[in-house]
Design a protein around this motif. Structure first.
Motif, short mmCIF file in Angstrom:
data_model
loop_
_atom_site.label_atom_id
_atom_site.label_comp_id
_atom_site.label_asym_id
_atom_site.label_seq_id
_atom_site.Cartn_x
_atom_site.Cartn_y
_atom_site.Cartn_z
N GLN A 11 0.83 -1.20 0.00
CA GLN A 11 0.00 0.00 0.00
C GLN A 11 0.88 1.26 0.00
OE1 GLN A 11 -3.26 -0.90 2.34
NE2 GLN A 11 -4.44 0.29 0.88
N GLN A 12 1.84 1.23 0.89
CA GLN A 12 2.78 2.34 1.03
C GLN A 12 3.55 2.56 -0.28
OE1 GLN A 12 3.98 5.36 2.46
NE2 GLN A 12 3.05 4.15 4.09
N LEU A 13 3.99 1.44 -0.83
CA LEU A 13 4.78 1.50 -2.06
C LEU A 13 3.98 2.14 -3.19
CD1 LEU A 13 7.18 0.58 -3.88
CD2 LEU A 13 6.03 -1.61 -4.11
N ILE A 14 2.77 1.65 -3.39
CA ILE A 14 1.96 2.18 -4.49
C ILE A 14 1.61 3.65 -4.25
CG2 ILE A 14 -0.23 1.96 -5.72
CD1 ILE A 14 -0.14 -0.99 -5.33
N SER A 15 1.32 3.98 -3.00
CA SER A 15 1.00 5.37 -2.70
C SER A 15 2.15 6.30 -3.05
CB SER A 15 0.67 5.52 -1.20
OG SER A 15 -0.46 4.75 -0.90
N THR A 16 3.34 5.89 -2.68
CA THR A 16 4.52 6.69 -3.00
C THR A 16 4.67 6.84 -4.51
OG1 THR A 16 5.55 5.74 -1.05
CG2 THR A 16 6.99 6.93 -2.57
N ALA A 17 4.51 5.71 -5.21
CA ALA A 17 4.65 5.74 -6.67
C ALA A 17 3.59 6.64 -7.30
CB ALA A 17 4.53 4.32 -7.22
N LEU A 18 2.38 6.59 -6.75
CA LEU A 18 1.30 7.44 -7.28
C LEU A 18 1.63 8.92 -7.06
CD1 LEU A 18 -1.94 5.52 -6.23
CD2 LEU A 18 -1.12 5.97 -8.55
N GLY A 25 -2.98 9.90 -3.76
CA GLY A 25 -4.27 9.55 -3.18
C GLY A 25 -5.25 8.89 -4.13
N HIS A 26 -4.82 8.55 -5.34
CA HIS A 26 -5.74 7.88 -6.26
C HIS A 26 -6.16 6.53 -5.68
CE1 HIS A 26 -7.52 6.34 -9.92
NE2 HIS A 26 -7.48 7.56 -10.41
N LYS A 27 -7.43 6.22 -5.88
CA LYS A 27 -7.99 5.01 -5.29
C LYS A 27 -7.48 3.73 -5.97
CE LYS A 27 -12.35 2.94 -5.43
NZ LYS A 27 -13.35 2.91 -6.40
N PHE A 28 -7.18 2.73 -5.16
CA PHE A 28 -6.82 1.43 -5.74
C PHE A 28 -7.10 0.34 -4.72
CE2 PHE A 28 -3.15 2.90 -3.44
CZ PHE A 28 -2.66 1.76 -2.82
N GLU A 29 -7.08 -0.91 -5.18
CA GLU A 29 -7.35 -2.01 -4.26
C GLU A 29 -6.28 -3.08 -4.33
OE1 GLU A 29 -11.32 -3.52 -4.85
OE2 GLU A 29 -11.95 -1.41 -4.76
#
Length: 643
Positions: A11-18, A25-29
């Motif tokens: 979660q952290q990783l994807i958030s940083t990448a986003l 803050g783009h939504k993902f699951e």
RNA sequence: GGGCCCAUAGUUCAGCUUGGAUAGAAUGGCUGCCUGCGGAGCAGUUGGUCGAGGGUUCGAGUCCCUCUGGGCCCGCCA
């Protein structure tokens, strides 16, 4: 614990990448991949974002992995962070799949499971106080299978909530001033039924329900004067002080003790029994009625068919107003439930004193309310005014429960303070109905009816399954002493029944079939116990103990399979507690046992020549056992060391 | 008449909350596996137009609407 850590990291990783990409803050699951070859955790982020870039999901995923995710992982690895993620890749399907670092993962998962005394714990409740009502069977009859579903659902909910840091009190509400009790009192007082069962030994609840209650209902048809007596008895019960009322109270207590004995046999736990008659006799109703009037939730109807009655306004259009006080001033059924509900969540002052009712199987005290202050025992726990009330009762009561919930929600603006946990009832299969001597035409199933005597008695059912279990155990272990066989058979029967009653979704109508219920193979309680017994046998025979070894030796598919399941336990517990679905634990524990059985068939432990590997596998079995013990506790199933 | 729930393999059920990869278990049928840690087990095989029709969507078992079939509720009974 461990899988949650992986999820957090991804979660952290994807958030940083986003953030780096310019879409913070783009939504993902994140979801479980359906197949092992898709990795350990998947994200749908490419489906979401590819739209913005006018690209195919796979294209976007590739680009995103290469330019944004991989560099972060690499960077973090160099700094020594992100210990869980080993790789990430874009799949042609469009998902981005993450793989876990198996060595670290195994290490943490197993040591947590074995060493952490609070393994599986997740703080959902934050100490919230919950009054949980279940069972609440009319005290004029013995429990049948349908009641058992209520008892077991309620008890497993109790266990799950308690385990996740809710302060739970389990309430059993006894409708001792209702029509059903009046019926058997009429039988005893006016129809000449003996108070003692003619054929001993017979449980008293059984006698009252199967015989007295059924017979008196037949007599009503031919003898209308008896029905008038019923009205009279009912009034006496509500008034509370007469000889009749005292007689009835003694009968009710006898039946209640027998009912609770059945529940205890099923390993259900209670904290308090409270009686409807005491609610009526206390000032609870007056107080509640006053604030209902204050808040203008009730009104005196002046005209129409309900003229002279106090009624509740309809909740939705099309609903009719609901009478709570009759024109003769007496209370309806629902009226008695409102003060009880208000008491549960502390909207009214607690008028009760408390004394010990009984000890129970788990060495706890079962309390009861009393209106006699002199009997109050000061050490009693706090019962009234919980933060939340949950009532487990079947969905036929939905309408009334809904009215109660809506009244309470209007007092304070908290919507969830009173909750009805409904479930569809248990009915009997045509085959089982037929065996009971009832013909049901061409219908698939039939509702149970205590009044007509169409039911499967709970004690009988436990005995029947126990008999089957006894056969199985004794044929495998002819040398076991009698008492041991009996204890094991009882435990197996209880686990089979408990598992069977919670593995279905709450909104599934269970069509109960006796023949199927005694099956002890496949997706059943004994299956779980059997896996545990096998594991225990290995531990018992092994000279090795769990110690820190290199767990990277556990790299076969069956081994990793068990570790993955163990690592998800706290997530599953959290999910079950939040959604109040006991079934979730049942599904989990079955998956856990299956993963072990696969390992057991494919992987030698005691015969393994490499000592390091042997110790690693022993450790794995320790962790498995611990996990199964805790999960079994939540279901109220006893893991057996031998069976 | 109004309301709630259900419909997925021969059977009993997961999956639907939050749409996405080849729809999963168990059971039944058939076939293998105990001179290997307990065969209440494991492996394989058989078996599905996800009740019907429409809609939304790049994509529907999953969301929306209609219909059909089944269960339940709607008393000044409890």
């Amino acid at each position: 614990m461990t899988f949650r850590k992986l999820v957090d990291e991804v979660q952290q990783l994807i958030s940083t990448a986003l953030f780096n990409l310019g879409h913070p803050g783009h939504k993902f699951e994140l979801l479980d991949p359906p197949k092992p070859e898709f990795g350990d955790l998947s994200s749908n982020i490419a489906f979401e974002l590819s739209k913005l870039y006018d690209a195919k999901p796979y294209q976007f995923a590739q680009e995103f992995v290469e330019s944004y995710l991989s560099p972060i992982i690499k960077d973090e690895h160099e700094k020594g962070f992100l210990s869980m993620i080993s790789s990430v890749e874009a799949h042609p399907g469009g998902y981005i799949n993450f793989r876990v670092n198996n060595d670290t993962f195994s290490e943490i998962t197993l040591s947590k499971a074995i060493e952490d005394p609070s393994y599986g714990f997740w703080d959902v409740g934050k100490g919230k106080r919950v009054n949980l009502e279940h069972t609440s069977v009319n005290p004029n009859k013995a429990l049948h299978v349908g009641h058992l579903r209520n008892v077991i659902l309620g008890d497993v909910i109790y266990r799950i909530l308690q385990f996740t840091n809710h302060k739970v009190r389990v309430l059993n509400y006894v409708d001792d001033s209702g029509l059903q009790v009046a019926d058997i009192i009429v039988a005893f007082k006016f129809a000449g039924f003996p108070v003692e069962p003619p054929r001993k030994p017979m449980k008293f609840d059984r006698y009252c329900g199967d015989y007295v209650y059924v017979k008196i209902n037949e007599l009503y048809l031919t003898n209308p004067s008896l029905q008038e007596k019923r009205r009279y008895i009912l009034k006496e019960l509500e008034a509370g002080q007469s000889e009749i009322a005292k007689f009835a109270s003694a009968i009710v207590l006898r039946v209640l003790r027998d009912q609770v004995t059945t529940c205890w046999r099923m390993k259900a736990h209670y904290d308090l029994v409270n009686f409807e008659s005491q609610i009526v006799l206390s000032d609870l109703w007056e107080t509640t009625f006053d604030w209902l009037k204050d808040k203008r939730l009730v009104r005196l109807t002046m005209e129409g068919k309900n003229a002279g009655c106090w009624t509740i306004r309809p909740e939705r259009q099309g609903d009719e107003e609901k009478v709570i006080v009759r024109s003769d001033g007496t209370l309806t059924y629902i009226a008695k439930d409102i003060p009880y509900a208000a008491w549960k969540v502390g909207y009214v002052n607690d008028p009760f004193s408390y004394r010990e009712f009984s000890g129970q199987w788990d060495n706890t005290v079962l309390w009861t309310t009393t209106l006699d202050i002199s009997q109050n025992e000061n050490k009693h726990p706090e019962f009234a005014s919980a933060d939340k009330a949950i009532t487990v009762i079947d969905s036929r009561q939905s309408r009334l429960q809904c009215i109660i919930a809506s009244i309470l929600s209007k007092i304070q603006q908290s919507d969830n303070i009173y909750m009805h946990l409904g479930y569809e009832p248990v009915s009997l299969s045509s085959r089982t109905a037929h065996n009971l001597g009832t013909t049901i035409d061409d219908k698939r199933s039939i509702q149970m009816s205590g009044r007509k005597g169409i039911q499967v008695n709970a004690d009988d059912l436990i005995d029947l399954v126990k008999l089957k279990a006894h056969e199985e155990v004794s044929s495998r272990n002819p040398s076991y002493p009698k008492e041991k066989l009996d204890t094991l058979a009882e435990s197996i029967a209880v686990s089979a029944l408990r598992y069977n009653l919670i593995k279905y979704d709450l909104d599934k109508n269970i069509i109960f079939d006796i023949t199927e219920s005694i099956n002890l193979n496949g997706d059943t309680g004994p299956y779980l116990q059997y896996a545990y017994a096998r594991a225990q046998r290995i531990l018992e025979k092994s000279s090795e103990k769990y110690c820190k070894v290199s767990l990277s030796l556990l790299n076969s598919e069956p081994e990793i399979g068990i570790i993955k399941v163990i690592s998800k336990f706290d997530l599953v517990v959290e999910n079950a507690a939040r959604s109040l679905k006991p079934k979730i634990i049942a599904k989990y524990i079955h998956a856990l046992a299956t993963s072990f059985n696969v390992f057991y068939e494919t992987t030698p432990v005691l015969k393994e020549s490499n000592r390091e590997v042997r110790i690693a596998r022993i450790s794995l079995i320790w962790a498995f056992c611990k996990c199964l013990e805790v999960a079994s506790y939540l279901l109220g199933i006893q893991p057996l060391k031998e069976m």
